[in-house]
Design an enzyme around this catalytic site. Structure first.
Site, PDB file in Angstrom:
ATOM      1  N   CYS A 124     -14.772 -58.487 -27.373  1.00  0.00           N
ATOM      2  CA  CYS A 124     -13.890 -58.217 -28.356  1.00  0.00           C
ATOM      3  C   CYS A 124     -13.922 -59.165 -29.696  1.00  0.00           C
ATOM      4  O   CYS A 124     -14.376 -60.175 -29.830  1.00  0.00           O
ATOM      5  CB  CYS A 124     -12.537 -58.690 -27.890  1.00  0.00           C
ATOM      6  SG  CYS A 124     -11.921 -57.544 -26.679  1.00  0.00           S
ATOM      7  N   ARG A 141     -19.916 -57.614 -30.061  1.00  0.00           N
ATOM      8  CA  ARG A 141     -18.681 -58.248 -29.266  1.00  0.00           C
ATOM      9  C   ARG A 141     -18.168 -57.088 -28.245  1.00  0.00           C
ATOM     10  O   ARG A 141     -17.294 -57.329 -27.327  1.00  0.00           O
ATOM     11  CB  ARG A 141     -17.691 -58.962 -29.742  1.00  0.00           C
ATOM     12  CG  ARG A 141     -18.343 -60.128 -30.700  1.00  0.00           C
ATOM     13  CD  ARG A 141     -17.351 -60.711 -31.516  1.00  0.00           C
ATOM     14  NE  ARG A 141     -16.498 -61.575 -30.775  1.00  0.00           N
ATOM     15  CZ  ARG A 141     -16.709 -62.793 -30.411  1.00  0.00           C
ATOM     16  NH1 ARG A 141     -18.146 -63.557 -31.024  1.00  0.00           N
ATOM     17  NH2 ARG A 141     -16.155 -63.711 -29.542  1.00  0.00           N
ATOM     18  N   TRP A 196     -13.903 -54.797 -25.996  1.00  0.00           N
ATOM     19  CA  TRP A 196     -14.559 -54.777 -24.600  1.00  0.00           C
ATOM     20  C   TRP A 196     -13.667 -54.991 -23.514  1.00  0.00           C
ATOM     21  O   TRP A 196     -12.881 -56.239 -23.585  1.00  0.00           O
ATOM     22  CB  TRP A 196     -15.508 -55.910 -24.521  1.00  0.00           C
ATOM     23  CG  TRP A 196     -16.562 -55.883 -23.296  1.00  0.00           C
ATOM     24  CD1 TRP A 196     -17.332 -54.760 -22.733  1.00  0.00           C
ATOM     25  CD2 TRP A 196     -16.668 -56.794 -22.420  1.00  0.00           C
ATOM     26  NE1 TRP A 196     -17.860 -54.958 -21.622  1.00  0.00           N
ATOM     27  CE2 TRP A 196     -17.759 -56.139 -21.314  1.00  0.00           C
ATOM     28  CE3 TRP A 196     -16.295 -58.208 -22.106  1.00  0.00           C
ATOM     29  CZ2 TRP A 196     -18.093 -57.005 -20.462  1.00  0.00           C
ATOM     30  CZ3 TRP A 196     -16.722 -58.812 -20.992  1.00  0.00           C
ATOM     31  CH2 TRP A 196     -17.720 -58.265 -20.068  1.00  0.00           C
ATOM     32  N   ASN A 202      -8.473 -61.474 -28.968  1.00  0.00           N
ATOM     33  CA  ASN A 202      -9.745 -61.636 -28.144  1.00  0.00           C
ATOM     34  C   ASN A 202      -9.558 -62.673 -27.047  1.00  0.00           C
ATOM     35  O   ASN A 202      -9.061 -63.844 -27.408  1.00  0.00           O
ATOM     36  CB  ASN A 202     -11.017 -62.157 -29.032  1.00  0.00           C
ATOM     37  CG  ASN A 202     -12.067 -62.469 -28.181  1.00  0.00           C
ATOM     38  OD1 ASN A 202     -12.612 -61.974 -27.165  1.00  0.00           O
ATOM     39  ND2 ASN A 202     -12.943 -63.523 -28.961  1.00  0.00           N
ATOM     40  N   GLY A 203      -9.741 -62.188 -25.817  1.00  0.00           N
ATOM     41  CA  GLY A 203      -9.374 -63.193 -24.759  1.00  0.00           C
ATOM     42  C   GLY A 203      -8.705 -62.613 -23.568  1.00  0.00           C
ATOM     43  O   GLY A 203      -8.572 -61.191 -23.446  1.00  0.00           O
ATOM     44  N   GLU A 247     -36.655 -62.056 -15.728  1.00  0.00           N
ATOM     45  CA  GLU A 247     -36.232 -61.577 -16.988  1.00  0.00           C
ATOM     46  C   GLU A 247     -36.545 -60.084 -17.554  1.00  0.00           C
ATOM     47  O   GLU A 247     -35.915 -59.438 -17.889  1.00  0.00           O
ATOM     48  CB  GLU A 247     -36.724 -62.785 -17.966  1.00  0.00           C
ATOM     49  CG  GLU A 247     -36.331 -62.585 -19.612  1.00  0.00           C
ATOM     50  CD  GLU A 247     -34.802 -62.348 -19.794  1.00  0.00           C
ATOM     51  OE1 GLU A 247     -33.771 -62.556 -19.075  1.00  0.00           O
ATOM     52  OE2 GLU A 247     -34.392 -61.769 -21.019  1.00  0.00           O
ATOM     53  N   LYS A 266     -33.860 -57.023 -18.385  1.00  0.00           N
ATOM     54  CA  LYS A 266     -34.169 -56.418 -19.908  1.00  0.00           C
ATOM     55  C   LYS A 266     -34.090 -54.865 -19.672  1.00  0.00           C
ATOM     56  O   LYS A 266     -33.624 -54.306 -20.215  1.00  0.00           O
ATOM     57  CB  LYS A 266     -35.329 -57.026 -20.495  1.00  0.00           C
ATOM     58  CG  LYS A 266     -35.272 -57.278 -21.867  1.00  0.00           C
ATOM     59  CD  LYS A 266     -34.631 -58.495 -22.359  1.00  0.00           C
ATOM     60  CE  LYS A 266     -33.290 -58.711 -22.029  1.00  0.00           C
ATOM     61  NZ  LYS A 266     -32.570 -60.071 -22.224  1.00  0.00           N
ATOM     62  N   GLU A 276     -30.885 -53.595 -18.259  1.00  0.00           N
ATOM     63  CA  GLU A 276     -29.516 -53.503 -19.055  1.00  0.00           C
ATOM     64  C   GLU A 276     -29.558 -52.584 -20.133  1.00  0.00           C
ATOM     65  O   GLU A 276     -28.544 -52.117 -20.577  1.00  0.00           O
ATOM     66  CB  GLU A 276     -29.249 -54.986 -19.238  1.00  0.00           C
ATOM     67  CG  GLU A 276     -30.002 -55.632 -20.570  1.00  0.00           C
ATOM     68  CD  GLU A 276     -29.503 -56.893 -21.097  1.00  0.00           C
ATOM     69  OE1 GLU A 276     -28.384 -57.236 -21.140  1.00  0.00           O
ATOM     70  OE2 GLU A 276     -30.398 -57.960 -21.387  1.00  0.00           O
ATOM     71  N   HIS A 330     -41.518 -59.348   3.217  1.00  0.00           N
ATOM     72  CA  HIS A 330     -40.369 -59.817   3.817  1.00  0.00           C
ATOM     73  C   HIS A 330     -39.084 -59.078   3.641  1.00  0.00           C
ATOM     74  O   HIS A 330     -37.832 -59.422   3.836  1.00  0.00           O
ATOM     75  CB  HIS A 330     -40.110 -61.111   3.509  1.00  0.00           C
ATOM     76  CG  HIS A 330     -41.272 -62.160   3.746  1.00  0.00           C
ATOM     77  ND1 HIS A 330     -41.616 -62.512   5.130  1.00  0.00           N
ATOM     78  CD2 HIS A 330     -42.258 -62.990   3.053  1.00  0.00           C
ATOM     79  CE1 HIS A 330     -42.405 -63.345   5.263  1.00  0.00           C
ATOM     80  NE2 HIS A 330     -43.015 -63.506   3.778  1.00  0.00           N
ATOM     81  N   LYS A 340     -22.127 -58.703 -26.063  1.00  0.00           N
ATOM     82  CA  LYS A 340     -23.048 -59.885 -26.156  1.00  0.00           C
ATOM     83  C   LYS A 340     -22.403 -61.183 -25.875  1.00  0.00           C
ATOM     84  O   LYS A 340     -23.098 -61.958 -25.192  1.00  0.00           O
ATOM     85  CB  LYS A 340     -23.120 -59.825 -27.904  1.00  0.00           C
ATOM     86  CG  LYS A 340     -24.395 -61.081 -28.056  1.00  0.00           C
ATOM     87  CD  LYS A 340     -25.648 -60.471 -27.998  1.00  0.00           C
ATOM     88  CE  LYS A 340     -26.815 -61.424 -28.568  1.00  0.00           C
ATOM     89  NZ  LYS A 340     -27.986 -61.498 -27.598  1.00  0.00           N
TER      90      LYS A 340
HETATM   91  O1  M6R Z   1     -24.805 -66.331 -24.857  1.00  0.00           O
HETATM   92  P1  M6R Z   1     -25.446 -66.522 -23.599  1.00  0.00           P
HETATM   93  O2  M6R Z   1     -26.527 -66.914 -23.609  1.00  0.00           O
HETATM   94  O3  M6R Z   1     -24.384 -67.873 -22.812  1.00  0.00           O
HETATM   95  O4  M6R Z   1     -24.989 -65.240 -22.753  1.00  0.00           O
HETATM   96  C1  M6R Z   1     -25.464 -65.357 -21.540  1.00  0.00           C
HETATM   97  C2  M6R Z   1     -25.686 -63.957 -20.842  1.00  0.00           C
HETATM   98  O5  M6R Z   1     -24.525 -63.153 -20.806  1.00  0.00           O
HETATM   99  C3  M6R Z   1     -26.959 -63.161 -21.663  1.00  0.00           C
HETATM  100  O6  M6R Z   1     -28.009 -63.818 -21.585  1.00  0.00           O
HETATM  101  C4  M6R Z   1     -27.072 -61.766 -21.013  1.00  0.00           C
HETATM  102  O7  M6R Z   1     -27.289 -61.875 -19.684  1.00  0.00           O
HETATM  103  C5  M6R Z   1     -27.736 -60.916 -22.047  1.00  0.00           C
HETATM  104  N1  M6R Z   1     -27.043 -59.712 -22.145  1.00  0.00           N
HETATM  105  C6  M6R Z   1     -28.948 -60.625 -21.382  1.00  0.00           C
HETATM  106  O8  M6R Z   1     -29.797 -59.826 -22.331  1.00  0.00           O
END
Ligand code: M6R
Length: 599
Positions: free
Chosen positions: A2, A27, A72, A98-99, A471, A475, A478, A494, A594
């Site tokens: 948000c 956001r 969001w 927001n919250g 990682e 990527k 997501e 395993h 984000k």
């Molecule tokens: O702002 P932050 O680094 O604390 O965010 C952590 C995660 O929410 C963030 O890395 C999320 O996994 C991303 N979408 C990954 O690309």
């Protein structure tokens, strides 16, 4: 999670608020809305989905005060009725938030029982305007009603609200979610991120927790929780000079990946002298017997890499936690523990709670964050800047590369301190920064076209390469919605070998010469079950060992220990092009935001 906006000025409040809101779409993008005061009445426009949908509905009415919101969804489905702004039953107040209001059920019941008001939405937020209406008769001034109402809320909030009877004033409150105000000669801007003030103001105010603000063109006043006036100073906007939007790129994500060489150079400038790790002195480290790293998502993966670097070079125990697990695990930490919190945004709720817990146990807390005005940066004992510049795309790319680079440098720095050695990691990273180029795009784009129809994919590696696999897999999933998983190469037989079938894509990361043969052995097992093996390496591999490999994505050669910084770029680009080929907007993948500012 948000974004909220407030605007007062001589321009159209609808247009200006929505334009400002576009900077906050990272956001959340489930719904958007705007409220203005026009001829003594509150006028609300809302739309499901992205801000572009709202933009089609708004018209410039001549109103010059407004609030706006991009959502969001947490409480209540992402529908128009649940979209903000929410208004009081008597149409006097409009609120964006927001919250999360944790006690909204209890407050809602109290208001409905005592005033007969019926709530219109399923959201926790609606309790705020209804509470303002409910309390307004019992308080002398509007600001005291506002403060009193906010003090009854439990949870996390940044709030902007307007009252139709005071059409020149915005009321603001903050607890744990970010909120900023900028004042220009004839305009006032309120936002969840000061990035909105670029090219609009030269300085801004930050609201701290449990602070309130009443702002009009004539006057800005800040209050504490008891309604006492407080003095605040402004912060210069100069840190935002570098932000220039998407420029020539179709998406922020591509722009941000392309910024990697610039980011590496910026890291060099920042960490070349003692400004970087200067506060982590030999004396400080003498009292430390353990390091703990905490983060979420990509930041957690950066921490995994950091822990491996630290244990390898510093030979000190280094444990790594996902923040939401750390909080409830009664972690074994004390004043001899150095806790590093990794967070691009510096506002991830779980990471912030973890930092509070570590601090309460006496640990020395370090924040590795990209946002130097963030809550995390303010709360930790020592800040390590990530130096990536604003990262807008939901998928973290350049910030991850920067985080692992800095954690590598930190490990080498601590190694020098501990063993009185003089390893010149500065020269090593300087070389990397100067010679770094992005990989050849053609093979990556070709592969992305093949991935479009895949339902699943697998990533393996050993040691540092296993972390890169995690990682890379995150990527891909997501932003392409392809179900992918990462595993240590040795784990294949395993369990997850059962998932490999004809045509499954197996990405094999092998950048450590010492682990190459073992990694290829595992890959061969998957090949025998029908996997298409894609090898990512900078090593000159004997072709007799790789004749089963479907494709090789050759990497430029740097020291093995720096290869995680280099090889991840290939996967960032592969995910990006696959996402685009699937018709997805990689900057705004479904269901995600984000900054995750609630637990
Ligand atoms: O702002 P932050 O680094 O604390 O965010 C952590 C995660 O929410 C963030 O890395 C999320 O996994 C991303 N979408 C990954 O690309």
């Amino acid at each position: 999670m948000c974004g909220i906006i407030g605007y007062i000025g001589n321009k159209s409040a609808e247009i200006e608020s929505v334009n400002l809101l576009k900077n906050l779409e990272y956001r959340g993008y489930d719904s958007a809305g705007v409220a203005v005061i026009l001829d003594g009445e509150i006028k609300v426009t809302k739309a499901e989905g992205k801000i572009a949908n709202l933009e089609q509905l708004i018209v410039s009415t001549g109103a010059n005060i407004g609030i706006a919101h991009t959502r969001w969804a947490t409480h209540g489905k992402p529908t128009e009725v649940n979209a903000h702004p929410h208004i009081s039953d008597n149409n006097e107040w409009a609120v964006v938030h927001n919250g999360i209001i944790e006690n909204f059920e209890m407050l809602k019941q109290e208001i409905e029982t005592n005033s007969g008001v019926k709530f219109a939405s399923e959201t926790d937020t609606e309790v705020i305007p209804q509470m303002l209406e409910y309390l307004s008769t019992s308080h002398q001034s509007t600001i005291s009603t506002f403060i009193h109402a906010c003090n009854r809320l439990k949870g996390v909030f940044a709030i902007a609200c307007i009252n139709k009877n005071i059409p020149d004033t915005l009321f603001l409150a903050k607890r744990k979610s970010p909120l900023y105000v900028a004042i220009n000669n004839d305009e006032i801007f309120v936002a969840s991120d000061p990035i909105c003030f670029v090219d609009k103001a030269n300085e801004y105010y930050t609201l701290e927790d449990d602070e309130f603000c009443k702002v009009s063109l004539n006057c800005v006043e800040f209050y504490d929780i008891n309604g006492n006036n407080i003095a605040k100073s402004t912060i210069d906007m100069k840190d935002f000079e570098q932000f220039k939007g998407k420029e020539q790129y179709p998406h922020f994500m591509l722009k941000e990946i392309n910024e990697t060489p610039t980011v590496l150079n910026r890291i060099m400038k920042t960490y070349r002298d003692s400004l970087g790790f200067g506060k982590i002195t030999k004396e400080v480290m003498q009292d430390i017997n353990k390091i703990v790293i905490v983060g979420c998502g990509t930041a957690y993966h950066a921490g995994l890499m950091g822990a491996k670097y630290i244990e390898k070079f510093v030979r000190i125990e280094c444990n790594i936690y996902i923040a939401s697990e750390f909080i409830y695990s009664n972690p074994i930490i004390d004043k001899r523990t150095l806790c590093i919190f990794v967070s691009q945004s510096g506002e991830t709720a779980d990471t912030l709670s973890a930092q509070e817990l570590a601090k309460s146990k006496g640990a020395l807390t370090v924040g590795l964050t990209n946002v130097l005005y963030s809550v995390l940066a303010k709360k930790v004992d020592i800040v390590l800047p990530v130096c990536a510049g604003p990262e807008i795309a939901v998928a973290s790319t350049k910030a991850y590369t920067a985080q692992i680079t800095i954690l590598y440098m930190l490990a080498r720095y601590l190694q020098n301190i501990k063993f009185n050695s003089l390893f010149d990691y500065i020269a090593q990273i300087d070389t990397l920064a100067n010679l770094f180029t992005l990989p050849n795009l053609q093979p990556i784009q070709d592969l992305s076209k093949e991935l479009v129809n895949q339902k699943s994919s697998f990533f393996i590696g050993k040691g540092f390469d296993y972390v890169s696999a995690e990682e890379a897999s995150l990527k891909l999933k997501e932003i392409t919605y392809i179900n992918s998983s990462a595993h240590p190469a040795g784990e294949l037989k395993h369990g997850f070998l059962a998932l490999i079938e004809d045509g499954s894509y197996l990405f094999v990361i092998a950048t450590d010469e010492a682990l190459l043969d073992k990694t290829l052995n595992s890959a061969h097992e998957a090949f025998a079950r029908g996997a298409k093996v894609v090898l990512i390496t900078q090593l000159d591999v004997d072709t007799s060992k790789t004749n089963f490999v479907y494709k090789v994505l050759q990497q430029p050669k740097f020291d093995d220990e720096l290869m995680p910084i280099v090889s991840i770029i290939t996967f960032q680009l592969l995910s990006y092009y696959t996402s685009v080929a699937k018709g997805i907007n990689p900057d705004q993948p479904r269901n995600l935001a984000k900054s995750v500012t609630v637990e």
